[in-house]
Scaffold this motif. Structure first.
Motif, PDB file in Angstrom:
ATOM      1  N   GLU A  13      -8.097 -41.099   3.224  1.00  0.00           N
ATOM      2  CA  GLU A  13      -8.491 -39.698   3.381  1.00  0.00           C
ATOM      3  C   GLU A  13      -8.026 -39.219   4.504  1.00  0.00           C
ATOM      4  N   TYR A  14      -7.561 -37.944   4.800  1.00  0.00           N
ATOM      5  CA  TYR A  14      -7.116 -37.217   6.019  1.00  0.00           C
ATOM      6  C   TYR A  14      -8.439 -37.062   6.944  1.00  0.00           C
ATOM      7  N   LEU A  15      -8.432 -37.325   8.301  1.00  0.00           N
ATOM      8  CA  LEU A  15      -9.321 -37.240   8.974  1.00  0.00           C
ATOM      9  C   LEU A  15      -9.095 -35.951  10.010  1.00  0.00           C
ATOM     10  N   GLU A  16      -7.927 -36.060  10.997  1.00  0.00           N
ATOM     11  CA  GLU A  16      -7.609 -35.173  11.805  1.00  0.00           C
ATOM     12  C   GLU A  16      -6.502 -35.170  12.365  1.00  0.00           C
ATOM     13  N   GLU A  17      -5.651 -34.521  12.972  1.00  0.00           N
ATOM     14  CA  GLU A  17      -4.455 -34.732  13.811  1.00  0.00           C
ATOM     15  C   GLU A  17      -3.682 -35.677  12.951  1.00  0.00           C
ATOM     16  N   TYR A  18      -3.406 -36.813  13.500  1.00  0.00           N
ATOM     17  CA  TYR A  18      -2.532 -37.651  12.828  1.00  0.00           C
ATOM     18  C   TYR A  18      -3.432 -39.207  12.444  1.00  0.00           C
ATOM     19  N   LYS A  19      -4.627 -38.919  12.157  1.00  0.00           N
ATOM     20  CA  LYS A  19      -5.401 -40.069  11.737  1.00  0.00           C
ATOM     21  C   LYS A  19      -5.938 -39.982  10.433  1.00  0.00           C
ATOM     22  N   LEU A  20      -6.070 -40.994   9.823  1.00  0.00           N
ATOM     23  CA  LEU A  20      -6.459 -41.215   8.535  1.00  0.00           C
ATOM     24  C   LEU A  20      -7.783 -42.452   8.566  1.00  0.00           C
ATOM     25  N   VAL A  21      -8.489 -42.105   7.717  1.00  0.00           N
ATOM     26  CA  VAL A  21      -9.853 -43.107   7.077  1.00  0.00           C
ATOM     27  C   VAL A  21      -9.253 -43.791   6.062  1.00  0.00           C
ATOM     28  N   ILE A  22      -9.221 -45.129   6.399  1.00  0.00           N
ATOM     29  CA  ILE A  22      -8.423 -46.087   5.024  1.00  0.00           C
ATOM     30  C   ILE A  22      -9.568 -47.059   4.847  1.00  0.00           C
ATOM     31  N   VAL A  32      -7.143 -45.009  11.235  1.00  0.00           N
ATOM     32  CA  VAL A  32      -5.901 -45.326  12.080  1.00  0.00           C
ATOM     33  C   VAL A  32      -5.315 -44.239  12.618  1.00  0.00           C
ATOM     34  N   ASP A  33      -4.702 -44.362  13.723  1.00  0.00           N
ATOM     35  CA  ASP A  33      -4.132 -43.187  14.581  1.00  0.00           C
ATOM     36  C   ASP A  33      -2.784 -43.375  14.545  1.00  0.00           C
ATOM     37  N   LEU A  34      -1.915 -42.422  13.667  1.00  0.00           N
ATOM     38  CA  LEU A  34      -0.447 -42.898  13.452  1.00  0.00           C
ATOM     39  C   LEU A  34       0.523 -42.292  14.452  1.00  0.00           C
ATOM     40  N   GLU A  35      -0.066 -41.456  15.386  1.00  0.00           N
ATOM     41  CA  GLU A  35       0.479 -40.359  16.118  1.00  0.00           C
ATOM     42  C   GLU A  35       1.694 -41.212  16.906  1.00  0.00           C
ATOM     43  N   SER A  36       1.322 -42.427  17.557  1.00  0.00           N
ATOM     44  CA  SER A  36       2.339 -43.188  18.249  1.00  0.00           C
ATOM     45  C   SER A  36       3.571 -43.965  17.382  1.00  0.00           C
ATOM     46  N   LEU A  75      -1.454 -51.253   9.477  1.00  0.00           N
ATOM     47  CA  LEU A  75      -2.718 -50.370   9.256  1.00  0.00           C
ATOM     48  C   LEU A  75      -4.197 -51.199   9.379  1.00  0.00           C
ATOM     49  N   TYR A  76      -4.053 -52.234   8.882  1.00  0.00           N
ATOM     50  CA  TYR A  76      -5.409 -53.053   9.030  1.00  0.00           C
ATOM     51  C   TYR A  76      -5.547 -53.424  10.761  1.00  0.00           C
ATOM     52  N   GLU A  77      -4.569 -53.812  11.077  1.00  0.00           N
ATOM     53  CA  GLU A  77      -4.678 -54.660  12.210  1.00  0.00           C
ATOM     54  C   GLU A  77      -4.713 -53.596  13.452  1.00  0.00           C
ATOM     55  N   ASN A  78      -4.046 -52.415  13.174  1.00  0.00           N
ATOM     56  CA  ASN A  78      -4.241 -51.431  14.533  1.00  0.00           C
ATOM     57  C   ASN A  78      -5.355 -50.304  14.115  1.00  0.00           C
ATOM     58  N   GLY A  79      -5.983 -50.471  13.045  1.00  0.00           N
ATOM     59  CA  GLY A  79      -7.357 -49.439  12.878  1.00  0.00           C
ATOM     60  C   GLY A  79      -8.348 -49.916  13.381  1.00  0.00           C
ATOM     61  N   VAL A  80      -9.225 -48.872  13.724  1.00  0.00           N
ATOM     62  CA  VAL A  80     -10.555 -49.218  14.367  1.00  0.00           C
ATOM     63  C   VAL A  80     -11.653 -49.124  13.306  1.00  0.00           C
ATOM     64  N   GLU A  81     -12.186 -50.455  13.239  1.00  0.00           N
ATOM     65  CA  GLU A  81     -13.371 -50.421  12.160  1.00  0.00           C
ATOM     66  C   GLU A  81     -14.426 -49.327  12.376  1.00  0.00           C
TER      67      GLU A  81
END
Length: 94
Positions: A13-22, A32-36, A75-81
């Motif tokens: 689901e889309y969260l905000e800016e370039y962040k997704l909740v997975i 996960v923030d994909l802006e970088s 995505l898994y390794e860079n996401g914040v749980e």
């Protein structure tokens, strides 16, 4: 050690800016923030937030309408749980 089963994207689901909740196959939910990643040529169209929001789950990861996708292990390794229950964030629960 992570394996492919854990990394599989089950819901997003889309969260905000370039962040997704997975939600991953192992039940973990991460933000996960994909802006970088948007400085890479393949992700250039996603700088437009409307394009960023046009994604689907394909082959156990996220793919955008532009054809760009990203490795599920990244995505898994860079996401914040997330520690709290946000199951209501997802439209459907599997």
């Amino acid at each position: 050690m992570n394996n492919f089963f854990e990394w599989r994207v089950k819901e997003v689901e889309y969260l905000e800016e370039y962040k997704l909740v997975i939600k991953f196959a192992d039940g973990k939910v991460k933000v996960v923030d994909l802006e970088s990643q948007l400085n890479k040529p393949v992700f250039e169209p996603l700088k437009n937030i409307n394009n960023f929001k046009k994604y689907s789950i394909k082959y156990s990861t996220i793919e955008w309408e532009s054809g760009a996708d990203i490795a599920p292990e990244w995505l898994y390794e860079n996401g914040v749980e997330l520690e709290t229950d946000i199951s209501s964030t997802f439209k459907t629960n599997n």
